[in-house]
Design an enzyme around this catalytic site. Structure first.
Site, PDB file in Angstrom:
ATOM      1  N   HIS A 141      50.250  27.437 -36.025  1.00  0.00           N
ATOM      2  CA  HIS A 141      51.740  26.969 -37.065  1.00  0.00           C
ATOM      3  C   HIS A 141      52.385  27.663 -35.664  1.00  0.00           C
ATOM      4  CE1 HIS A 141      55.542  27.037 -39.646  1.00  0.00           C
ATOM      5  NE2 HIS A 141      55.673  27.059 -38.116  1.00  0.00           N
ATOM      6  N   HIS A 201      55.594  27.263 -32.988  1.00  0.00           N
ATOM      7  CA  HIS A 201      56.397  26.924 -32.349  1.00  0.00           C
ATOM      8  C   HIS A 201      56.678  26.951 -30.688  1.00  0.00           C
ATOM      9  CE1 HIS A 201      58.788  26.178 -36.544  1.00  0.00           C
ATOM     10  NE2 HIS A 201      58.251  27.142 -36.450  1.00  0.00           N
ATOM     11  N   ARG A 223      58.648  25.245 -28.682  1.00  0.00           N
ATOM     12  CA  ARG A 223      60.490  24.509 -28.083  1.00  0.00           C
ATOM     13  C   ARG A 223      59.490  23.214 -27.310  1.00  0.00           C
ATOM     14  NH1 ARG A 223      61.694  26.105 -32.796  1.00  0.00           N
ATOM     15  NH2 ARG A 223      62.493  28.894 -32.381  1.00  0.00           N
ATOM     16  N   ASN A 236      60.012  20.745 -35.032  1.00  0.00           N
ATOM     17  CA  ASN A 236      61.402  21.012 -35.320  1.00  0.00           C
ATOM     18  C   ASN A 236      62.134  20.762 -34.561  1.00  0.00           C
ATOM     19  OD1 ASN A 236      60.314  23.468 -34.982  1.00  0.00           O
ATOM     20  ND2 ASN A 236      61.759  24.221 -35.809  1.00  0.00           N
ATOM     21  N   LYS A 267      54.648  17.387 -41.659  1.00  0.00           N
ATOM     22  CA  LYS A 267      55.150  18.292 -41.816  1.00  0.00           C
ATOM     23  C   LYS A 267      56.976  18.095 -42.769  1.00  0.00           C
ATOM     24  CE  LYS A 267      56.945  22.636 -42.155  1.00  0.00           C
ATOM     25  NZ  LYS A 267      56.821  24.374 -41.070  1.00  0.00           N
ATOM     26  N   HIS A 298      57.144  23.131 -45.998  1.00  0.00           N
ATOM     27  CA  HIS A 298      57.726  24.590 -45.418  1.00  0.00           C
ATOM     28  C   HIS A 298      58.515  25.335 -46.909  1.00  0.00           C
ATOM     29  CE1 HIS A 298      60.438  27.782 -43.609  1.00  0.00           C
ATOM     30  NE2 HIS A 298      61.377  27.690 -45.066  1.00  0.00           N
ATOM     31  N   HIS A 333      52.933  29.646 -44.295  1.00  0.00           N
ATOM     32  CA  HIS A 333      53.872  31.070 -43.930  1.00  0.00           C
ATOM     33  C   HIS A 333      54.404  31.743 -45.163  1.00  0.00           C
ATOM     34  CE1 HIS A 333      57.089  28.548 -44.233  1.00  0.00           C
ATOM     35  NE2 HIS A 333      57.198  28.598 -42.872  1.00  0.00           N
ATOM     36  N   ASP A 387      53.640  31.089 -36.262  1.00  0.00           N
ATOM     37  CA  ASP A 387      54.975  30.768 -36.888  1.00  0.00           C
ATOM     38  C   ASP A 387      55.826  31.489 -35.581  1.00  0.00           C
ATOM     39  OD1 ASP A 387      57.309  29.580 -37.348  1.00  0.00           O
ATOM     40  OD2 ASP A 387      57.261  30.413 -39.866  1.00  0.00           O
TER      41      ASP A 387
HETATM   42  C1  NCD Z   1      61.249  29.066 -37.398  1.00  0.00           C
HETATM   43  C2  NCD Z   1      61.921  27.741 -36.128  1.00  0.00           C
HETATM   44  O1  NCD Z   1      63.117  28.883 -35.128  1.00  0.00           O
HETATM   45  O2  NCD Z   1      61.870  27.245 -35.433  1.00  0.00           O
HETATM   46  N1  NCD Z   1      62.290  29.458 -37.580  1.00  0.00           N
HETATM   47  C3  NCD Z   1      61.275  31.130 -38.533  1.00  0.00           C
HETATM   48  O3  NCD Z   1      62.429  32.105 -38.877  1.00  0.00           O
HETATM   49  N2  NCD Z   1      60.235  30.360 -38.547  1.00  0.00           N
HETATM   50  C4  NCD Z   1      61.623  27.710 -37.990  1.00  0.00           C
HETATM   51  C5  NCD Z   1      60.660  27.176 -39.517  1.00  0.00           C
HETATM   52  O4  NCD Z   1      59.714  27.582 -38.894  1.00  0.00           O
HETATM   53  O5  NCD Z   1      61.000  27.849 -40.450  1.00  0.00           O
HETATM   54 ZN    ZN Z   2      57.540  27.403 -38.853  1.00  0.00          ZN
END
Ligand code: NCD
Ligand code: ZN
Length: 350
Positions: A18, A20, A22, A46, A104, A141, A179, A252
């Site tokens: 998991h 991110h 960007r 996302n 997701k 989520h 998570h 995460d």
């Molecule tokens: C994540 C994000 O910033 O994209 N933020 C987080 O606090 N984990 C989104 C998510 O996974 O909930």
């Molecule tokens: Zn996340």
């Protein structure tokens, strides 16, 4: 209990289930912190706008590969962002081509960039039924967004009112509860007979909600799902270090430029890619479970997602003096504060 005799550990190269990354300048600034240690990662969709079609995912995958530091081998495992307009045929085609590894589900409004998420689960049942048929995993989520529900209870209420009914209705659907932050989540995954697993972040093994609120408000410990009471952190540590194959690492790691966190309405997300393996070795050592670190970071995840574990290995060394990580990762999109576990880290990836 600390096993002071062990100062070196060789494990299969880990994966992050998991993550991110960007896009654009932020992607370019952070990807190397993951590809340095990790072979693969499930990439969260996302973005703004989100990754909703197989075409979107193919384009995003290429941008990730283009941003990799030269010489790094890293495989992004792509996901689709489920919306009420998602087309089951596109999902199936993406899965069959090998591009799409999971879909997701963000309940609309649950977290960062989730406004395009699902309001009414009934509207996405055709997609979920197709996924159950073809064996494609739903990453969830797991928080309700109902305003009356206290933010610290949103995961537990999600399990009871959304997850459990969905699993009753579609038992063949494979679900990753992402998570997990509560004892309720851990217990639910343990008792679920089949088709359910859970990822656990690095930071939820280390902080409880005091980190965010005691002595001043500390935005760099704010993430979603929000860290809970100590009893929940202890349950997560027990699950992660137990050797139970239903639990694996999903960091995460979620970078936001500091000004977006240090303000009147700061974003949720903690950036841990850079020191995750050091933090985890510390946690597993404290729990007397260094021999189970590899299972959590490198074996249980691939087994759940039907992939072979990595053949390459990494070496972790316990140094005599603390390993120093930068306080911030500077990116073209601004500085990103690195997770501070609030204790010195001695384990280092060689
Ligand atoms: C994540 C994000 O910033 O994209 N933020 C987080 O606090 N984990 C989104 C998510 O996974 O909930
Ligand atoms: Zn996340």
């Amino acid at each position: 209990m600390r096993d002071t005799t062990l100062t070196e550990l060789s494990i299969r190269r880990p994966d992050d289930w998991h993550l991110h990354l960007r896009d654009g300048a932020m992607l370019a600034g952070v990807i190397g912190d993951t590809s340095r240690h990790f072979a693969r990662a499930i990439i969260m969709p996302n973005l703004v706008p989100p990754v909703v079609t197989t075409d979107d995912a193919a384009g995003y995958r290429q941008r990730i590969l283009d941003a990799l530091p030269q010489g790094d081998r890293f495989e992004p495992l792509m996901t689709l962002y489920l919306t009420e307009h998602t087309n089951p045929d596109d999902v199936e085609a993406g899965h069959r081509s090998g591009l799409i590894r999971a879909v997701k589900l963000y309940p609309a409004g649950a977290t960062t960039n989730s406004h395009s998420g699902v309001r009414d689960l009934a509207k996405v049942m055709p997609v979920l039924e197709r996924m159950a048929k073809i064996g494609l995993t739903l990453c969830v989520h797991g928080e309700v967004t109902t305003p009356e529900i206290d933010i610290f209870d949103r995961e537990a209420v999600f399990i009871e009112t959304v997850l459990d009914p969905l699993r009753e209705r579609l038992p063949e659907l494979r679900i990753t509860m992402e998570h997990v932050t509560t004892k309720d989540g851990v217990d639910y995954i343990r008792t679920a007979k089949a088709n359910l697993a859970g990822s656990i972040t690095t930071h939820h093994l280390i902080i409880n909600r005091n980190a965010i609120l005691v002595g001043g408000i500390r935005p760099h410990y704010y993430c979603l799902p929000v860290a809970k009471r100590e009893e929940h952190r202890l349950a997560l540590r027990e699950a992660a270090t137990s050797g139970d194959a239903h639990f694996f690492l999903g960091t995460d790691s979620a970078p936001h430029a500091d000004p977006l966190k240090e303000c009147g309405c700061g974003c949720a997300g903690i950036y841990t890619s850079i020191n995750t393996m050091s933090c985890l070795a510390h946690v597993f050592e404290e729990e007397g479970a260094l021999d189970r670190l590899e299972a959590f970071t490198s074996l249980h995840g691939p087994a759940w997602y039907g992939l072979p574990p990595n053949e390459e290995r990494i070496r972790l060394l316990r140094r005599d003096t603390p390993v120093v990580f930068p306080a911030r990762r500077d990116t073209g999109a601004g500085p990103v504060t690195v997770f501070d576990p609030m204790f010195p880290l001695y384990w280092d990836v060689a």
